[in-house]
Design a protein around this motif. Sequence first.
Motif, short mmCIF file in Angstrom:
data_model
loop_
_atom_site.label_atom_id
_atom_site.label_comp_id
_atom_site.label_asym_id
_atom_site.label_seq_id
_atom_site.Cartn_x
_atom_site.Cartn_y
_atom_site.Cartn_z
N LEU A 1 -8.59 3.22 4.75
CA LEU A 1 -7.98 3.60 3.48
C LEU A 1 -9.04 4.30 2.66
O LEU A 1 -10.20 3.86 2.63
N THR B 1 -10.89 -2.02 -6.84
CA THR B 1 -9.74 -1.60 -7.62
C THR B 1 -9.73 -0.09 -7.73
O THR B 1 -10.75 0.51 -8.06
N ILE C 1 0.84 -1.20 0.00
CA ILE C 1 0.00 0.00 0.00
C ILE C 1 0.87 1.25 0.00
O ILE C 1 0.59 2.22 -0.70
N THR D 1 0.94 4.03 -2.94
CA THR D 1 0.68 5.42 -2.62
C THR D 1 1.83 6.31 -3.10
O THR D 1 1.60 7.37 -3.69
N ILE E 1 -9.90 4.96 -1.07
CA ILE E 1 -9.54 4.48 -2.39
C ILE E 1 -10.32 5.29 -3.43
O ILE E 1 -11.55 5.41 -3.33
N ARG F 1 -6.97 3.69 -6.88
CA ARG F 1 -5.72 4.27 -6.37
C ARG F 1 -5.90 4.67 -4.91
O ARG F 1 -6.95 5.16 -4.52
N VAL F 2 -4.86 4.45 -4.12
CA VAL F 2 -4.91 4.82 -2.71
C VAL F 2 -4.77 6.33 -2.64
O VAL F 2 -3.78 6.91 -3.06
N HIS F 3 -5.82 6.98 -2.12
CA HIS F 3 -5.82 8.43 -2.03
C HIS F 3 -5.25 8.91 -0.69
O HIS F 3 -4.47 9.85 -0.63
#
Length: 112
Positions: free
Chosen positions: A88, A75, A51, A55, A90, A77-79
């Motif tokens: 998290l 699915t 993760i 990131t 996402i 992107r890790v914001h």
Amino acid sequence: MTIHDRGKMKWQSASFIPLVFEMTSEMFKDQAWTPKPLLDENQTEEFDLRIAYATEYNKAVKLTVWDEGFNHDITGRVHYIDPITHELRIEVKPGEFERVAYDSVVGVKVLK
């Protein structure tokens, strides 16, 4: 010779069919239920590293999330990683975010 139609009476015996469909779908749903997998420290540390990498380099991830007995994939992107609430955030679509509790994550894959 006349035809004697019974009208609605002939369909009364089939009135239970929607109930049968509902019961069978519940039965199959109960069969797909799985207990939450137990993760050891190495696995959770590996998830942390993946993760953090995703990131840092703005890579997409595929998270496998356990939710009340069922696994589903998210699915995006890790914001943001919230250390206070252990969540998290996402970004699933541009401008659309989903919050995932870190305790419910059972799999992390970094996508290219």
